[in-house]
Motif scaffolding. Structure first.
Motif, PDB file in Angstrom:
ATOM      1  N   LEU A 114      12.343   2.344   1.013  1.00 12.22           N
ATOM      2  CA  LEU A 114      10.879   2.439   1.000  1.00 12.22           C
ATOM      3  C   LEU A 114      10.403   3.426  -0.061  1.00 12.22           C
ATOM      4  CD1 LEU A 114      10.617   2.298   4.831  1.00 12.22           C
ATOM      5  CD2 LEU A 114       9.465   0.679   3.309  1.00 12.22           C
ATOM      6  N   TYR A 115      11.048   4.582  -0.113  1.00  8.26           N
ATOM      7  CA  TYR A 115      10.670   5.563  -1.134  1.00  8.26           C
ATOM      8  C   TYR A 115      10.901   4.998  -2.541  1.00  8.26           C
ATOM      9  CZ  TYR A 115      10.711   9.078   2.649  1.00  8.26           C
ATOM     10  OH  TYR A 115      10.472   9.805   3.795  1.00  8.26           O
ATOM     11  N   ASP A 116      11.983   4.238  -2.717  1.00 16.19           N
ATOM     12  CA  ASP A 116      12.276   3.653  -4.031  1.00 16.19           C
ATOM     13  C   ASP A 116      11.197   2.657  -4.457  1.00 16.19           C
ATOM     14  OD1 ASP A 116      14.539   5.177  -4.388  1.00 16.19           O
ATOM     15  OD2 ASP A 116      15.961   3.551  -3.956  1.00 16.19           O
ATOM     16  N   ARG A 117      10.621   1.941  -3.507  1.00 19.68           N
ATOM     17  CA  ARG A 117       9.529   1.015  -3.834  1.00 19.68           C
ATOM     18  C   ARG A 117       8.336   1.789  -4.399  1.00 19.68           C
ATOM     19  NH1 ARG A 117       9.336  -2.638   1.526  1.00 19.68           N
ATOM     20  NH2 ARG A 117       7.265  -3.225   0.754  1.00 19.68           N
ATOM     21  N   VAL A 118       8.108   2.969  -3.841  1.00 18.49           N
ATOM     22  CA  VAL A 118       7.021   3.814  -4.344  1.00 18.49           C
ATOM     23  C   VAL A 118       7.391   4.356  -5.723  1.00 18.49           C
ATOM     24  CG1 VAL A 118       5.729   5.946  -3.964  1.00 18.49           C
ATOM     25  CG2 VAL A 118       6.255   4.451  -2.025  1.00 18.49           C
TER      26      VAL A 118
ATOM     27  N   ASN B  60       6.036  10.537  -7.826  1.00 16.19           N
ATOM     28  CA  ASN B  60       5.256  10.635  -6.595  1.00 16.19           C
ATOM     29  C   ASN B  60       5.802  11.775  -5.742  1.00 16.19           C
ATOM     30  OD1 ASN B  60       4.775  10.062  -3.632  1.00 16.19           O
ATOM     31  ND2 ASN B  60       3.369   8.595  -4.593  1.00 16.19           N
ATOM     32  N   MET B  61       4.975  12.777  -5.500  1.00 14.43           N
ATOM     33  CA  MET B  61       5.417  13.993  -4.818  1.00 14.43           C
ATOM     34  C   MET B  61       5.491  13.863  -3.306  1.00 14.43           C
ATOM     35  SD  MET B  61       6.450  16.314  -6.799  1.00 14.43           S
ATOM     36  CE  MET B  61       7.060  15.168  -7.993  1.00 14.43           C
ATOM     37  N   ALA B  62       5.255  12.691  -2.785  1.00 17.70           N
ATOM     38  CA  ALA B  62       5.537  12.434  -1.376  1.00 17.70           C
ATOM     39  C   ALA B  62       6.866  11.687  -1.247  1.00 17.70           C
ATOM     40  CB  ALA B  62       4.404  11.645  -0.732  1.00 17.70           C
ATOM     41  N   ALA B  63       7.097  10.734  -2.136  1.00 19.84           N
ATOM     42  CA  ALA B  63       8.315   9.929  -2.067  1.00 19.84           C
ATOM     43  C   ALA B  63       9.540  10.661  -2.608  1.00 19.84           C
ATOM     44  CB  ALA B  63       8.120   8.614  -2.822  1.00 19.84           C
ATOM     45  N   LEU B  64       9.373  11.463  -3.645  1.00 19.68           N
ATOM     46  CA  LEU B  64      10.521  12.155  -4.248  1.00 19.68           C
ATOM     47  C   LEU B  64      11.258  13.071  -3.272  1.00 19.68           C
ATOM     48  CD1 LEU B  64       9.528  13.009  -7.908  1.00 19.68           C
ATOM     49  CD2 LEU B  64      11.658  11.954  -7.158  1.00 19.68           C
ATOM     50  N   PRO B  65      10.556  13.955  -2.555  1.00 17.24           N
ATOM     51  CA  PRO B  65      11.292  14.805  -1.606  1.00 17.24           C
ATOM     52  C   PRO B  65      11.971  14.003  -0.499  1.00 17.24           C
ATOM     53  CG  PRO B  65       9.109  15.702  -2.015  1.00 17.24           C
ATOM     54  CD  PRO B  65       9.152  14.346  -2.653  1.00 17.24           C
ATOM     55  N   GLY B  66      11.296  12.957  -0.040  1.00 19.35           N
ATOM     56  CA  GLY B  66      11.908  12.114   0.987  1.00 19.35           C
ATOM     57  C   GLY B  66      13.172  11.452   0.487  1.00 19.35           C
ATOM     58  N   SER B  67      13.100  10.895  -0.709  1.00 15.88           N
ATOM     59  CA  SER B  67      14.265  10.258  -1.302  1.00 15.88           C
ATOM     60  C   SER B  67      15.389  11.268  -1.525  1.00 15.88           C
ATOM     61  CB  SER B  67      13.875   9.603  -2.627  1.00 15.88           C
ATOM     62  OG  SER B  67      14.998   9.033  -3.240  1.00 15.88           O
TER      63      SER B  67
ATOM     64  N   TYR C 295       0.846  -1.190   0.000  1.00 17.97           N
ATOM     65  CA  TYR C 295       0.000   0.000   0.000  1.00 17.97           C
ATOM     66  C   TYR C 295       0.886   1.247   0.000  1.00 17.97           C
ATOM     67  CZ  TYR C 295      -3.939   2.975   1.469  1.00 17.97           C
ATOM     68  OH  TYR C 295      -4.922   3.944   1.546  1.00 17.97           O
ATOM     69  N   ILE C 296       0.820   2.014  -1.075  1.00 18.63           N
ATOM     70  CA  ILE C 296       1.715   3.161  -1.289  1.00 18.63           C
ATOM     71  C   ILE C 296       1.736   4.125  -0.089  1.00 18.63           C
ATOM     72  CG2 ILE C 296       2.124   5.209  -2.734  1.00 18.63           C
ATOM     73  CD1 ILE C 296       2.848   2.838  -4.358  1.00 18.63           C
ATOM     74  N   PRO C 297       0.590   4.564   0.416  1.00 13.01           N
ATOM     75  CA  PRO C 297       0.654   5.488   1.558  1.00 13.01           C
ATOM     76  C   PRO C 297       1.403   4.914   2.765  1.00 13.01           C
ATOM     77  CG  PRO C 297      -1.513   5.586   0.571  1.00 13.01           C
ATOM     78  CD  PRO C 297      -0.781   4.425  -0.077  1.00 13.01           C
ATOM     79  N   ALA C 298       1.232   3.633   3.036  1.00 17.03           N
ATOM     80  CA  ALA C 298       1.943   3.025   4.171  1.00 17.03           C
ATOM     81  C   ALA C 298       3.449   2.953   3.895  1.00 17.03           C
ATOM     82  CB  ALA C 298       1.381   1.646   4.475  1.00 17.03           C
ATOM     83  N   LEU C 299       3.831   2.711   2.642  1.00 15.53           N
ATOM     84  CA  LEU C 299       5.262   2.721   2.292  1.00 15.53           C
ATOM     85  C   LEU C 299       5.855   4.112   2.528  1.00 15.53           C
ATOM     86  CD1 LEU C 299       5.280   0.698  -1.058  1.00 15.53           C
ATOM     87  CD2 LEU C 299       6.483   0.077   1.045  1.00 15.53           C
TER      88      LEU C 299
END
Length: 173
Positions: A96-100, A107-114, A73-77
């Motif tokens: 985790l961000y890479d899995r997303v 994905n504008m939640a995972a990209l900044p985190g990564s 589940y993307i949000p949980a990742l």
């Protein structure tokens, strides 16, 4: 002077009690929804978000990981990545961000985190590449992470990075 450790312990206890009282109605309502939905990942993720937004990362992780045991589940990742990021486990967070990002490279939640995790790990090329993607998709969001593109000295980059150390995009609701 009072004992600093005793004051800190007492203050922490008062804050914990306040937060418990503050989140209890939200937690109770979410648990009812979770039961009614037969453990729908959206509601378990939302329960984790309640804990995460109040700094209860251990409790939040329990909920996010319970979702991930059942489904990707993307949000949980993203939210699990965010907690790892906030706790300084940058390599774990990147995974985790890479899995997303493998499913949605914008994905504008995972990209900044990564990007931020790569920056912290001194993978400046990867951080800059992620930043460039953010900039092309959402220039307004990119302004918050402009330090990722800086060519200045390490001191400048570090001070700029510290300013956004706690910015994460929680996913869900």
């Amino acid at each position: 002077m009072p004992n600093q450790a005793a004051v800190t312990k007492s203050t922490d206890s008062v804050i914990r009690k306040f937060v418990d009282k503050e989140i209890q109605p939200q937690v109770s309502a979410m648990k009812v929804q979770l039961t009614k939905s037969q453990d729908d990942p959206r509601y378990r993720n939302s329960l984790g978000l309640v804990y995460a937004r109040y700094g209860r990362y251990d409790e939040a992780l329990v909920e996010f990981l319970a979702v991930l045991k059942k489904t990707e589940y993307i949000p949980a990742l993203i939210n699990t990545g965010n907690i790892n990021f906030l706790q300084g486990y940058f390599a774990k967070a990147i995974k985790l961000y890479d899995r997303v990002l493998a499913r949605n490279d914008q994905n504008m939640a995972a990209l900044p985190g990564s990007a931020h995790c790569n920056f912290e790990l001194e993978n400046y090329g990867s951080a800059r590449k992620a930043y460039q993607t953010i900039q092309s998709v959402d220039p307004t969001l990119a302004q918050q992470f402009a330090y990722l593109a800086l060519e200045g000295d390490a001191t400048t980059r570090a001070s700029d990075a510290q300013a956004v150390k706690t910015i994460v995009a929680w996913e869900g609701d």
